[in-house]
Scaffold this motif. Sequence first.
Motif, PDB file in Angstrom:
ATOM      1  N   LEU A  51       0.822  -1.207   0.000  1.00  0.00           N
ATOM      2  CA  LEU A  51       0.000   0.000   0.000  1.00  0.00           C
ATOM      3  C   LEU A  51       0.858   1.261   0.000  1.00  0.00           C
ATOM      4  O   LEU A  51       0.488   2.258  -0.623  1.00  0.00           O
ATOM      5  CB  LEU A  51      -0.952  -0.003   1.199  1.00  0.00           C
ATOM      6  CG  LEU A  51      -2.098  -1.001   1.109  1.00  0.00           C
ATOM      7  CD1 LEU A  51      -2.872  -1.048   2.412  1.00  0.00           C
ATOM      8  CD2 LEU A  51      -3.011  -0.684  -0.046  1.00  0.00           C
ATOM      9  N   SER A  52       1.990   1.226   0.677  1.00  0.00           N
ATOM     10  CA  SER A  52       2.858   2.409   0.668  1.00  0.00           C
ATOM     11  C   SER A  52       3.447   2.645  -0.717  1.00  0.00           C
ATOM     12  O   SER A  52       3.766   3.781  -1.072  1.00  0.00           O
ATOM     13  CB  SER A  52       3.976   2.268   1.705  1.00  0.00           C
ATOM     14  OG  SER A  52       4.886   1.265   1.314  1.00  0.00           O
ATOM     15  N   GLN A  53       3.560   1.600  -1.511  1.00  0.00           N
ATOM     16  CA  GLN A  53       4.079   1.736  -2.866  1.00  0.00           C
ATOM     17  C   GLN A  53       3.019   2.223  -3.851  1.00  0.00           C
ATOM     18  O   GLN A  53       3.342   2.895  -4.823  1.00  0.00           O
ATOM     19  CB  GLN A  53       4.643   0.398  -3.359  1.00  0.00           C
ATOM     20  CG  GLN A  53       5.899  -0.038  -2.638  1.00  0.00           C
ATOM     21  CD  GLN A  53       6.330  -1.431  -3.049  1.00  0.00           C
ATOM     22  OE1 GLN A  53       5.660  -2.103  -3.822  1.00  0.00           O
ATOM     23  NE2 GLN A  53       7.469  -1.873  -2.529  1.00  0.00           N
ATOM     24  N   ILE A  54       1.751   1.900  -3.591  1.00  0.00           N
ATOM     25  CA  ILE A  54       0.735   2.229  -4.585  1.00  0.00           C
ATOM     26  C   ILE A  54      -0.142   3.417  -4.192  1.00  0.00           C
ATOM     27  O   ILE A  54      -0.945   3.876  -5.001  1.00  0.00           O
ATOM     28  CB  ILE A  54      -0.166   1.007  -4.896  1.00  0.00           C
ATOM     29  CG1 ILE A  54      -0.938   0.559  -3.668  1.00  0.00           C
ATOM     30  CG2 ILE A  54       0.625  -0.115  -5.501  1.00  0.00           C
ATOM     31  CD1 ILE A  54      -1.938  -0.554  -3.936  1.00  0.00           C
ATOM     32  N   LEU A  55      -0.018   3.925  -2.951  1.00  0.00           N
ATOM     33  CA  LEU A  55      -0.831   5.044  -2.507  1.00  0.00           C
ATOM     34  C   LEU A  55       0.033   6.270  -2.217  1.00  0.00           C
ATOM     35  O   LEU A  55       1.150   6.133  -1.716  1.00  0.00           O
ATOM     36  CB  LEU A  55      -1.601   4.693  -1.222  1.00  0.00           C
ATOM     37  CG  LEU A  55      -2.669   3.626  -1.314  1.00  0.00           C
ATOM     38  CD1 LEU A  55      -3.207   3.309   0.075  1.00  0.00           C
ATOM     39  CD2 LEU A  55      -3.797   4.059  -2.210  1.00  0.00           C
ATOM     40  N   THR A  56      -0.517   7.434  -2.495  1.00  0.00           N
ATOM     41  CA  THR A  56       0.170   8.659  -2.085  1.00  0.00           C
ATOM     42  C   THR A  56      -0.038   8.824  -0.582  1.00  0.00           C
ATOM     43  O   THR A  56      -0.875   8.165   0.034  1.00  0.00           O
ATOM     44  CB  THR A  56      -0.400   9.882  -2.823  1.00  0.00           C
ATOM     45  OG1 THR A  56      -1.780  10.021  -2.468  1.00  0.00           O
ATOM     46  CG2 THR A  56      -0.238   9.754  -4.330  1.00  0.00           C
ATOM     47  N   GLN A  86      -1.460  -5.931  -8.346  1.00  0.00           N
ATOM     48  CA  GLN A  86      -0.851  -7.194  -8.756  1.00  0.00           C
ATOM     49  C   GLN A  86      -1.262  -7.578 -10.165  1.00  0.00           C
ATOM     50  O   GLN A  86      -0.501  -8.229 -10.881  1.00  0.00           O
ATOM     51  CB  GLN A  86      -1.219  -8.297  -7.762  1.00  0.00           C
ATOM     52  CG  GLN A  86      -0.533  -8.122  -6.426  1.00  0.00           C
ATOM     53  CD  GLN A  86      -1.000  -9.136  -5.392  1.00  0.00           C
ATOM     54  OE1 GLN A  86      -2.051  -9.761  -5.541  1.00  0.00           O
ATOM     55  NE2 GLN A  86      -0.221  -9.284  -4.325  1.00  0.00           N
ATOM     56  N   ALA A  87      -2.449  -7.169 -10.571  1.00  0.00           N
ATOM     57  CA  ALA A  87      -2.907  -7.464 -11.928  1.00  0.00           C
ATOM     58  C   ALA A  87      -2.288  -6.500 -12.937  1.00  0.00           C
ATOM     59  O   ALA A  87      -2.374  -6.724 -14.148  1.00  0.00           O
ATOM     60  CB  ALA A  87      -4.428  -7.377 -11.994  1.00  0.00           C
TER      61      ALA A  87
END
Length: 118
Positions: A51-56, A86-87
């Motif tokens: 989540l830290s990688q995909i969310l601001t 992941q997709a």
Amino acid sequence: MSDLDEIRRKRMAELQAQQAASQQQMQMQAQQQMQQEEAQRQFESQKKQILSQILTSEARNRLANLRLTKPELVQQIEIQLIQSAQAGSLRGKVTDEQLKVLLQQIAGQKREIKITRK
């Protein structure tokens, strides 16, 4: 008296065996519980990292605030975001605005019940 002593010894041995078996079972249950807790911690750690990688940071803050009032909804959103990442359907980080849209979509899926009195 020796027959009585023999019966007492046998009964004492049976009780000790039962107690040893129950202690062993309790130890196994405690060990299984510790393994489950460790697996849960690892899962939460991996989820937090993804989540830290995909969310601001703003989107993470919004989810953290929302978690206080609706933890089930936040968990559902997190799983959906991780599956999308992941997709490969996410491009870049999810912003606060995109998260708001996602929240509205999920909230819109819930059925509203209206009661009218006549």
